[in-house]
Design a protein around this motif. Structure first.
Motif, short mmCIF file in Angstrom:
data_model
loop_
_atom_site.label_atom_id
_atom_site.label_comp_id
_atom_site.label_asym_id
_atom_site.label_seq_id
_atom_site.Cartn_x
_atom_site.Cartn_y
_atom_site.Cartn_z
N SER A 249 43.61 38.90 32.36
CA SER A 249 43.49 40.34 32.66
C SER A 249 44.79 41.08 32.32
O SER A 249 44.76 42.24 31.88
CB SER A 249 43.16 40.54 34.14
N ASP A 338 36.57 43.48 30.94
CA ASP A 338 37.12 42.38 31.72
C ASP A 338 36.07 41.93 32.73
O ASP A 338 35.53 42.77 33.47
CB ASP A 338 38.39 42.85 32.46
N ASP A 340 36.40 40.72 35.47
CA ASP A 340 36.78 41.08 36.84
C ASP A 340 36.16 42.40 37.29
O ASP A 340 35.93 42.62 38.48
CB ASP A 340 38.30 41.21 36.97
MG MG Z 1 41.36 38.36 35.57
#
Ligand code: MG
Ligand code: ADP
Length: 554
Positions: A249, A338, A340
């Motif tokens: 990330s 991403d 996430d």
């Molecule tokens: Mg990450």
């Protein structure tokens, strides 16, 4: 002149606060002109607004440092930071910015003269004028900071030059990307990790410096630094994989911010991405207005038409689908995603789920089946962080593994792994051209003629007239002054007729870009005395798309 100002302030001492109004106008100082542009009504109102103009013959800034728009922006970025250091913290409000060097209204170098715009809390004891303090601030502290911070003779000239050259290198590197077939570049030695989620300065000590894998190493010649090497991210579909906490990330966030130039010492001076790079994420609860989300969503249980989809409260997956389609509509060339912050059900649907839930019971087509058509049909590249689903190995042009903060190219190995069939079948034939939406100007600016309030609430929200636009999920907004700039740009679109009820959103943004041109600050400054930054078209589009009053004509 300035002695008259000092006399006036001493005379006003102890008077009613409202008498400060009489200061409005221009005051000549030995090395600059002070303009009192707006005086606050009381000590609790928003600060008064000042402008300081230092003529070219006083500033004596070498012409080669401001000749081009990029160098003028960089030099202004350096100067405003110097003045920011020299001014006392209390009472003055100078918008110096953070790690990015943006096109900012607070400091401009125009044909060698310097224009500084700042706020000031005119001092009072309750509602009584504190003329002595005002005299100290306006007649001593401000002139001293201006004399030290805005004159070439007083500056650290080597540092100033290095700042300007560094920004010009960044800009040159970004401009070199298309010719190299790249969408992004991360230099060897770059420092990507930040101090914290709320502190954008580099991690003290820098952590593990970036080191490119040999197979993706690219060499670029820059005007000042000369030859630099780093990792080139080619066009197409790139995957970043790796274990949790290995820096995936962090790499993607650096690419997100790579549309901006960074100050020397930031660590990301030579981390760049194409200007039309847009971060995509899920954002449940957001508004969506008449977006064709049909590449991703079909056959909703409600029977809603997904080629013309609106909601006041999108789900994670539909919000992300809408954001992708909107980004393509606004002219994005690169999408960054991403895991996430993505909606899992929009990202993947594996073989077992395909077997269990028939396609006609599942409205969603996952991104994994659209990421290649997006590139083939629209020329839009994607960089994806995916640690959790091997299905993406089938569609990636290349795969980079982050291993203890070091990138390793594992494309070959990924091909071998992907050679074993999973039994998954592709669910989509393609990504058609999104419907070309035509926004309605009346829905954007409710009050006609009157003053429309534009205010930033930090980086999180824009107040435009009576409406608040939530920008928390628009992650490439890095500076509160950009939020103000977005609001001003939207108003400009309406008032200059870019947004006229017949132009498509993409045409509106093209007209805005042409209008802002090389001197967007002057264009947007016509309507405000507040601090702002000239925004990118993508953030303007993001705000329009999230405006809860927006109506679209077709
Ligand atoms: Mg990450
Ligand atoms: P991932 O997305 O792979 O789970 P992150 O990018 O969130 O990992 O990084 C995990 C932690 O490691 C973060 O606290 C981040 O600041 C730190 N980090 C990232 N890159 C580096 C680096 N190059 N050197 C030192 N620490 C780093």
């Amino acid at each position: 002149d300035h002695t008259a100002l000092a006399d006036e302030l001493r005379r006003l001492d102890g008077g009613r606060y409202g008498q400060y109004r009489g200061l409005t106008g221009r005051w000549r100082f030995p090395g600059h002109v002070l303009e009192v542009a707006r005086v606050q009504a009381d000590p609790y109102a928003p600060p008064s607004r000042l402008a300081v103009v230092v003529p070219a013959e006083v500033a004596e800034l070498p012409e080669d440092l401001w000749r081009t728009p990029v160098r003028a922006r960089a030099l202004a970025g350096y100067l405003v930071r110097q003045v920011g250091r020299l001014l006392p913290e209390h009472g003055f409000r100078l918008d110096v910015g953070g790690q990015e060097v943006l096109d900012r209204s607070s400091c401009r170098v125009e044909d060698g003269r310097v224009v500084l715009r700042l706020g000031m809390d005119l001092p009072g004891r309750g509602r009584v004028i504190d003329g002595r303090a005002a005299e100290r601030m306006l007649c001593r502290e401000l002139p001293a900071a201006v004399a030290e911070g805005l004159r070439w003779a007083a500056l650290d000239q080597g540092e100033a030059r290095a700042f300007v050259d560094s920004v010009e290198d960044t800009d040159a590197l970004r401009r070199a990307l298309p010719e190299l077939g790249l969408v992004a570049f991360v230099a060897d030695g770059a420092v990507l990790p930040r101090r914290s989620g709320v502190d954008d300065r580099p991690l003290p000590g820098g952590g593990v410096p970036f080191a490119s894998p040999e197979s993706l190493r690219v060499e670029v010649e820059l005007p000042h630094r000369g030859r630099v090497t780093g990792m080139g991210v080619p066009e197409g579909v790139s995957l970043v994989v790796g274990g949790g906490f290995h820096g995936k990330s962090t790499l993607l966030r650096a690419l997100e911010k790579g549309v901006y130039d960074h100050v020397p010492g930031d660590g990301r001076e030579l981390v760049v991405s194409l200007p039309d790079t847009v971060k995509i994420r899920a954002e449940d609860g957001r508004r969506v207005t008449r977006v064709d989300v049909s590449p991703f969503v079909a056959h909703l249980p409600t029977g809603a038409d997904t080629t013309d989809f609106s909601t006041d409260n999108a789900s994670g997956s539909t919000s992300q689908a809408a954001s992708i389609v909107e980004a393509v509509e606004a002219g994005a060339r690169v999408l960054l995603v991403d895991e996430d912050t993505a909606a899992t059900n929009l990202m993947i649907r594996d073989a077992r789920m395909q077997a269990l839930v028939a396609k006609d019971r599942e409205p969603l087509t996952p991104f994994v089946d659209l990421v290649r058509p997006l590139h083939r049909q629209h020329g839009v590249s994607t960089v994806l962080v995916v640690g959790g689903s091997g299905d993406y190995l089938d569609v990636a042009d290349r795969v980079v593994m982050m291993d203890a903060y070091r990138p390793v190219e594992v494309t070959e190995r990924a091909r071998e792994v992907a050679a074993t069939p999973t039994g998954r079948h592709v669910e989509s034939a393609g990504f058609g051209s999104p419907r070309r939406r035509v926004p309605d100007p009346d829905s954007v600016e409710a009050e006609s003629g009157g003053r429309v309030r534009v205010r930033a609430r930090g980086r999180d929200a824009l107040t435009l007239g009576e409406t608040d636009v939530d920008l928390r999920a628009v992650e490439q907004v890095v500076d509160p002054s950009q939020v103000t700039g977005i609001g001003l740009a939207i108003l400009r679109c309406v008032r200059a007729g870019h947004l006229d009820g017949t132009a498509t959103l993409a045409e509106v943004l093209d007209r805005l870009d042409a209008d802002l041109g090389a001197d967007g600050v002057s264009v947007l400054a016509e309507r405000t005395l507040d601090d702002f930054v000239v925004p990118r078209r993508h953030e303007v589009a993001a705000a329009l798309n999230r405006l809860r009053t927006l109506r679209v004509r077709k």
